[in-house]
Write a protein that holds these residues in place. Structure first.
Motif, short mmCIF file in Angstrom:
data_model
loop_
_atom_site.label_atom_id
_atom_site.label_comp_id
_atom_site.label_asym_id
_atom_site.label_seq_id
_atom_site.Cartn_x
_atom_site.Cartn_y
_atom_site.Cartn_z
N THR A 127 -68.76 -1.72 7.94
CA THR A 127 -69.30 -2.57 6.89
C THR A 127 -70.20 -3.62 7.52
O THR A 127 -70.27 -3.75 8.75
N PHE A 128 -70.89 -4.37 6.66
CA PHE A 128 -71.65 -5.52 7.14
C PHE A 128 -70.65 -6.62 7.52
O PHE A 128 -69.58 -6.72 6.91
N VAL A 129 -71.01 -7.42 8.53
CA VAL A 129 -70.07 -8.40 9.07
C VAL A 129 -69.48 -9.35 8.02
O VAL A 129 -68.35 -9.83 8.18
N ALA A 130 -70.22 -9.59 6.93
CA ALA A 130 -69.78 -10.56 5.92
C ALA A 130 -68.42 -10.21 5.31
O ALA A 130 -67.65 -11.11 4.95
N SER A 131 -68.12 -8.90 5.16
CA SER A 131 -66.84 -8.51 4.56
C SER A 131 -65.68 -9.09 5.35
O SER A 131 -64.67 -9.52 4.80
N PRO A 167 -61.57 -3.32 0.24
CA PRO A 167 -62.22 -2.02 0.41
C PRO A 167 -63.73 -2.19 0.16
O PRO A 167 -64.13 -2.99 -0.69
N VAL A 168 -64.51 -1.45 0.92
CA VAL A 168 -65.98 -1.50 0.79
C VAL A 168 -66.46 -0.15 0.28
O VAL A 168 -66.13 0.89 0.88
N HIS A 169 -67.22 -0.16 -0.81
CA HIS A 169 -67.72 1.11 -1.36
C HIS A 169 -68.97 1.50 -0.59
O HIS A 169 -70.10 1.32 -1.06
N GLU A 179 -62.86 -5.81 -4.24
CA GLU A 179 -63.76 -4.69 -3.93
C GLU A 179 -65.09 -5.25 -3.49
O GLU A 179 -65.73 -5.99 -4.24
N ASP A 180 -65.50 -4.92 -2.25
CA ASP A 180 -66.85 -5.28 -1.82
C ASP A 180 -67.79 -4.18 -2.32
O ASP A 180 -67.94 -3.13 -1.69
N ALA A 181 -68.37 -4.44 -3.50
CA ALA A 181 -69.24 -3.45 -4.15
C ALA A 181 -70.71 -3.81 -3.92
O ALA A 181 -71.57 -3.48 -4.75
N SER A 182 -71.00 -4.43 -2.77
CA SER A 182 -72.39 -4.79 -2.45
C SER A 182 -73.32 -3.58 -2.51
O SER A 182 -74.48 -3.70 -2.88
N HIS A 183 -72.79 -2.40 -2.12
CA HIS A 183 -73.61 -1.18 -2.15
C HIS A 183 -73.52 -0.45 -3.48
O HIS A 183 -74.24 0.51 -3.69
N ALA A 184 -72.57 -0.85 -4.32
CA ALA A 184 -72.17 0.02 -5.42
C ALA A 184 -72.43 -0.60 -6.80
O ALA A 184 -71.71 -0.35 -7.76
N LEU A 221 -70.56 -8.31 -5.91
CA LEU A 221 -71.85 -7.60 -5.93
C LEU A 221 -72.86 -8.35 -5.06
O LEU A 221 -72.76 -9.58 -4.94
N SER A 222 -73.82 -7.64 -4.48
CA SER A 222 -74.91 -8.30 -3.73
C SER A 222 -76.25 -8.00 -4.40
O SER A 222 -76.48 -6.88 -4.86
N PHE A 223 -77.11 -9.01 -4.42
CA PHE A 223 -78.47 -8.83 -4.96
C PHE A 223 -79.53 -9.09 -3.89
O PHE A 223 -80.62 -9.56 -4.18
N VAL A 240 -82.56 -5.33 -0.32
CA VAL A 240 -82.36 -3.90 0.01
C VAL A 240 -81.32 -3.24 -0.88
O VAL A 240 -81.17 -2.02 -0.85
N LYS A 241 -80.61 -4.02 -1.69
CA LYS A 241 -79.52 -3.45 -2.50
C LYS A 241 -80.07 -2.86 -3.81
O LYS A 241 -81.27 -2.72 -3.97
N ILE A 242 -79.17 -2.56 -4.75
CA ILE A 242 -79.58 -1.81 -5.95
C ILE A 242 -80.51 -2.62 -6.86
O ILE A 242 -81.53 -2.12 -7.34
N GLY A 261 -83.64 -11.87 -4.86
CA GLY A 261 -84.12 -12.51 -3.62
C GLY A 261 -82.96 -12.62 -2.66
O GLY A 261 -82.78 -11.81 -1.76
N GLU A 262 -82.17 -13.65 -2.81
CA GLU A 262 -80.80 -13.72 -2.27
C GLU A 262 -79.92 -13.89 -3.50
O GLU A 262 -80.34 -14.50 -4.48
N GLY A 263 -78.70 -13.41 -3.44
CA GLY A 263 -77.82 -13.61 -4.60
C GLY A 263 -76.63 -12.68 -4.57
O GLY A 263 -76.63 -11.67 -3.86
N HIS A 293 -76.07 2.24 9.88
CA HIS A 293 -75.07 1.54 9.05
C HIS A 293 -73.73 2.17 9.28
O HIS A 293 -73.49 3.26 8.82
N TYR A 294 -72.82 1.56 10.03
CA TYR A 294 -72.97 0.26 10.67
C TYR A 294 -72.49 0.36 12.10
O TYR A 294 -71.63 1.19 12.40
N PHE A 295 -72.94 -0.55 12.95
CA PHE A 295 -72.27 -0.76 14.22
C PHE A 295 -70.92 -1.39 13.86
O PHE A 295 -70.88 -2.36 13.09
C1 LIG Z 1 -75.23 -6.87 1.96
C2 LIG Z 1 -73.77 -6.87 2.11
C3 LIG Z 1 -73.00 -8.04 2.08
C4 LIG Z 1 -73.60 -9.41 2.05
O1 LIG Z 1 -74.54 -9.55 1.06
P1 LIG Z 1 -75.46 -10.86 0.97
O2 LIG Z 1 -75.83 -10.90 -0.46
O3 LIG Z 1 -76.63 -10.58 1.88
O4 LIG Z 1 -74.67 -12.01 1.42
C5 LIG Z 1 -71.62 -7.94 2.12
N1 LIG Z 1 -71.02 -6.74 2.24
C6 LIG Z 1 -71.72 -5.59 2.32
C7 LIG Z 1 -70.99 -4.30 2.42
C8 LIG Z 1 -73.11 -5.62 2.28
O5 LIG Z 1 -73.81 -4.49 2.39
#
Ligand SMILES: *Cc1c(COP(=O)(O)O)cnc(C)c1O
Length: 381
Positions: free
Chosen positions: A79-83, A130-132, A156-161, A183-185, A188-190, A194-196, A325-327
């Motif tokens: 996953t992305f480090v933020a999770s 869990p990350v989708h 649920e980290d649904a940033s991708h979903a 959710l992530s906005f 590069v996401k769905i 801008g950021e969100g 996606h991803y190291f």
């Molecule tokens: C993009 C992403 C994030 C963080 O999203 P931001 O909106 O950039 O903070 C978190 N988790 C996953 C799985 C992501 O792909």
């Protein structure tokens, strides 16, 4: 450059932003409230709290579920480090569960094994995240059954979903199997603002807390006051929160983007099917995805790491924005200092050595996709 992911902005998006710039409020105005109610409606949740990133959303989700210094929360290394960072931001301890090599999502068998062990040792996690991955929903029904047995909460980290559907047909965000969906906005996401990002929940107490953590820990709700109100001006800070608010400028863009989510998802599906077709007889492992996947990423696997490096370099030279996606998060230097090592989550590590993300976004043209595939096949031979 053909990017692996990119925003799709049109004239209605631009007009929506300009209208806000001409209005009375750039932030904390009517557009943020409208965005939140449209998010809740679109994803079939009772409450939505929109914030300035998914990272902020993950942080306040953990805080609202009471995560603190003596607690554990688990996520996946793929996953992305933020999770994982969101857990550390609460002062809590993070651990990982390895992935399933078919879906690249959390392995349910390994999760169950790890829970059994943690139960014996008395250090069960308070939260599972869990990350989708790639937009493919995890098997939430099974994770929810484990929740009922072991008593953790689920984010649920649904940033991708964003816009994905579970096997049962419910939309991700309806919180059928979890406490909070994030959710992530990011562009590069769905969809983008801008950021969100946003938290979705069906629990009114969590919703109230999420809102409060996103704005300094301040409340204007008399029911939530600790002290006696001494005037109409009165507001109260009764916990430590942050300024994670989204602006009305971003929210107007979000509302406009939400109107187009179905066409974005449809285009992703068509492009992925085209990749599937063109790669059908080739020596690569194609992604396995269900009908409900949001198809944020199209990830193939190559035969070994050296070969991946060669193809990656060659394709980048041709201005094709392939990516990895991803190291694994546990192998980041910061996480290695916490004691994580290579060998701890071998499936995520093996996968990470050979995966390659091909460009996929709603603005990608068929001739670009053909160029990507031709280029890839040339180096495969
Ligand atoms: C993009 C992403 C994030 C963080 O999203 P931001 O909106 O950039 O903070 C978190 N988790 C996953 C799985 C992501 O792909």
């Amino acid at each position: 450059m053909i990017h692996y992911g990119q925003q799709h902005i049109d004239d209605t998006d631009k007009k929506a932003i300009l209208d806000v710039l001409d209005s009375d409020f750039l932030t904390q105005g009517p557009k943020s409230l409208e965005f939140e109610s449209k998010l809740a409606h679109t994803f079939n949740a009772r409450h939505a709290v929109a914030v300035n990133s998914a990272t902020s959303a993950l942080h306040i989700a953990c805080l609202s579920l009471g995560l603190g210094p003596d607690d554990y929360a688990w996520t996946v290394p793929n996953t992305f480090v933020a999770s994982a960072n969101s857990v550390l931001m609460c002062g809590a301890n993070v651990n990982f569960v390895d992935i399933d090599l078919n879906t690249y999502n959390i392995s349910i068998d390994l999760l169950e094994e790890k829970l059994k062990e943690a139960y014996k040792q008395g250090n069960l996690p308070k939260i599972i995240i869990p990350v989708h991955f790639s937009g493919e929903p995890c098997d939430m029904e099974k994770i929810n059954n484990l929740k009922l047995k072991y008593g953790f909460s689920i984010i649920e980290d649904a940033s991708h979903a964003v816009g994905a559907k579970y096997k049962c047909g419910s939309v991700v965000g309806s919180n059928k199997y979890c406490d909070i969906t994030v959710l992530s906005f990011h562009p590069v996401k769905i969809i983008t603002t801008g950021e969100g990002g946003a938290c979705l929940t069906n629990n009114p107490v969590l919703a109230k807390n999420l809102k409060k953590f996103s704005s300094h820990g301040i409340t204007r709700d008399p029911e939530d006051f600790h002290d006696k109100s001494n005037g109409l001006w009165y507001y109260e800070q009764n916990q430590l929160g942050y300024n994670y608010r989204i602006t009305d400028i971003q929210s107007a863009l979000g509302i406009s983007q939400l109107n187009k989510i179905d066409s974005f998802l449809k285009k992703r599906k068509i492009l992925a099917a085209e990749y599937d077709k063109l790669l059908a007889d080739e020596d690569v492992v194609k992604p396995i995805y269900s009908k409900g996947s949001a198809l944020h990423l199209y990830v193939i696997k190559l035969k070994n790491n050296k070969f991946r490096e060669k193809i990656f370099t060659e394709m980048r030279k041709s201005n094709i924005g392939v990516n990895v996606h991803y190291f694994p998060v546990h192998l980041q230097p910061y996480y290695k200092l916490l004691g994580f090592k290579r060998g701890m989550f071998p499936q995520a590590e093996t996968y990470s050595d050979v995966c390659l993300t091909l460009p996929l976004h709603p603005k990608l043209e068929f001739n670009d996709l053909n160029f990507v595939v031709d280029n890839l096949l040339r180096h495969l031979k």
